[in-house]
Design a protein around this motif. Structure first.
Motif, PDB file in Angstrom:
ATOM      1  N   GLN A  22       0.855  -1.181   0.000  1.00 49.24           N
ATOM      2  CA  GLN A  22       0.000   0.000   0.000  1.00 49.24           C
ATOM      3  C   GLN A  22       0.896   1.238   0.000  1.00 49.24           C
ATOM      4  O   GLN A  22       1.382   1.675   1.042  1.00 49.24           O
ATOM      5  N   ALA A  51      -8.794  -0.586   0.223  1.00 47.82           N
ATOM      6  CA  ALA A  51      -8.144  -0.505   1.528  1.00 47.82           C
ATOM      7  C   ALA A  51      -9.166  -0.102   2.590  1.00 47.82           C
ATOM      8  O   ALA A  51     -10.354   0.118   2.304  1.00 47.82           O
ATOM      9  N   GLN A  52      -8.717   0.007   3.824  1.00 49.87           N
ATOM     10  CA  GLN A  52      -9.605   0.282   4.947  1.00 49.87           C
ATOM     11  C   GLN A  52     -10.328   1.617   4.780  1.00 49.87           C
ATOM     12  O   GLN A  52      -9.745   2.611   4.360  1.00 49.87           O
ATOM     13  N   ARG A  58      -5.061  -1.480  -1.854  1.00 50.70           N
ATOM     14  CA  ARG A  58      -3.987  -2.402  -1.500  1.00 50.70           C
ATOM     15  C   ARG A  58      -3.692  -3.278  -2.708  1.00 50.70           C
ATOM     16  O   ARG A  58      -4.601  -3.622  -3.467  1.00 50.70           O
ATOM     17  N   SER A 188      -1.142   6.810   7.032  1.00 48.31           N
ATOM     18  CA  SER A 188       0.113   6.771   6.280  1.00 48.31           C
ATOM     19  C   SER A 188      -0.019   7.774   5.149  1.00 48.31           C
ATOM     20  O   SER A 188      -1.089   7.918   4.537  1.00 48.31           O
ATOM     21  N   LYS A 234      -2.779  11.570   1.620  1.00 49.94           N
ATOM     22  CA  LYS A 234      -3.086  10.307   2.281  1.00 49.94           C
ATOM     23  C   LYS A 234      -2.814   9.113   1.365  1.00 49.94           C
ATOM     24  O   LYS A 234      -3.147   9.128   0.182  1.00 49.94           O
ATOM     25  N   GLY A 236      -3.312   5.786   3.139  1.00 48.72           N
ATOM     26  CA  GLY A 236      -4.328   4.929   3.738  1.00 48.72           C
ATOM     27  C   GLY A 236      -4.483   5.228   5.212  1.00 48.72           C
ATOM     28  O   GLY A 236      -3.710   5.994   5.795  1.00 48.72           O
ATOM     29  N   GLY A 238      -5.828   3.412   9.226  1.00 46.32           N
ATOM     30  CA  GLY A 238      -6.059   2.180   9.955  1.00 46.32           C
ATOM     31  C   GLY A 238      -6.026   2.422  11.442  1.00 46.32           C
ATOM     32  O   GLY A 238      -5.868   3.550  11.905  1.00 46.32           O
ATOM     33  N   ASP A 243      -2.078  -1.797  10.131  1.00 51.40           N
ATOM     34  CA  ASP A 243      -3.121  -1.798   9.103  1.00 51.40           C
ATOM     35  C   ASP A 243      -2.687  -1.137   7.803  1.00 51.40           C
ATOM     36  O   ASP A 243      -3.303  -1.373   6.762  1.00 51.40           O
ATOM     37  N   VAL A 244      -1.664  -0.301   7.851  1.00 52.06           N
ATOM     38  CA  VAL A 244      -1.312   0.485   6.657  1.00 52.06           C
ATOM     39  C   VAL A 244       0.182   0.470   6.359  1.00 52.06           C
ATOM     40  O   VAL A 244       0.714   1.425   5.789  1.00 52.06           O
ATOM     41  N   SER A 245       0.850  -0.581   6.709  1.00 46.81           N
ATOM     42  CA  SER A 245       2.252  -0.714   6.317  1.00 46.81           C
ATOM     43  C   SER A 245       2.357  -0.708   4.803  1.00 46.81           C
ATOM     44  O   SER A 245       1.527  -1.302   4.111  1.00 46.81           O
TER      45      SER A 245
END
Length: 265
Positions: A22, A51-52, A58, A188, A234, A236, A238, A243-245
């Motif tokens: 991501q 993604a979330q 993702r 992130s 932005k 992502g 989380g 959650d957003v690595s």
């Protein structure tokens, strides 16, 4: 002012390995992508998924051997900017259902551990003023120290050591906000002036919407002081960094290299 983003990274997998990526700027109303290009080296399988919170995408890849990713984009941020000190905390009974998850403890952010500290240190203010006081407290009491934390460092670890990188600053901000009963999530992102240049991380808190009576909205906060809300792109969101690595490997991989640059056009 448009921002130009250039990201390149590579890793190696000795056998077919599933990796979740991501790293692309999210296509959402508050930021417009006038140019974008993603190039990936050869893969065994590929899939693009939401993604979330429907912020960003993702990318699933199944790769073997050396894998390279290259991303280029030009983004213009068009985000509503509001003075947080004028905003009140949302009544919990009026929170949208999708925000409630961001009150719960998560892997790196245990808000329940900080409730007494938050009450003692920030209990004399509320809403946006309280969030700003938390941001300023972190900025005043923490030292930005590259290499001082790892993938296992939690907000509690950072709080004790009083140092870290953007990921750790964001985790502590998220944790303090949740301890005060304010939904908070990890963001992130890309931003100019990040030193050293890299992916960046900030917090986002849910307060009353200044434009919609009775409504709420998300507002960005960067305790490192390196990024302004009007120049944050932005990737992502989380519950925390897990959650957003930008890269999560479901098998053995060797990370080889990475460069990230963000410049004003």
């Amino acid at each position: 002012m448009p921002l130009q983003i250039a990201t390149d990274f590579a890793f190696r997998a000795e056998e077919p390995t599933d990796v979740l990526l991501q790293f692309e700027a999210a296509m959402i109303p508050e930021q417009r992508l006038s140019e974008f290009r993603t190039e990936l080296s050869s893969w065994d399988s590929f899939a693009r998924i939401d993604a979330q919170d429907d912020i960003g995408d993702r990318l699933w890849v199944r790769a073997e051997g050396r894998f390279e990713a290259s991303y280029r984009a030009v983004v213009e941020v068009d985000r509503l900017l509001t003075k947080l000190e004028t905003l009140e905390k949302m009544d919990p009974l009026k929170l949208p259902g999708e925000t409630v998850q961001y009150l719960f403890d998560s892997r790196y952010c245990r808000g329940d551990k900080f409730q007494s500290f938050v009450d003692a240190e920030f209990g004399d203010v509320s809403g946006g003023r309280q969030m700003l006081a938390m941001r300023d407290w972190i900025a005043d009491n923490f030292t930005y120290a590259p290499g001082s934390s790892s993938a296992t460092t939690t907000a509690l670890d950072s709080f004790v050591e009083r140092r870290g990188i953007c990921r750790d600053y964001a985790h502590v901000m998220v944790t303090l906000a949740r301890a005060a009963g304010v939904p908070a999530r990890f963001v992130s992102c890309y931003a100019p002036d990040v030193t050293p240049p890299d992916f960046h991380a900030v917090a986002e808190v849910f307060l009353q919407d200044s434009t919609t009576p009775g409504g709420g909205a998300w507002y960005l906060l960067d305790a490192t002081g390196m990024a302004e809300a009007g120049e944050i792109v932005k990737i992502g969101v989380g519950r925390d960094a897990a959650d957003v690595s930008f890269m999560t490997s479901f098998g053995m991989t060797e990370f080889l290299e990475k460069t990230v640059t963000v410049t004003r056009v």
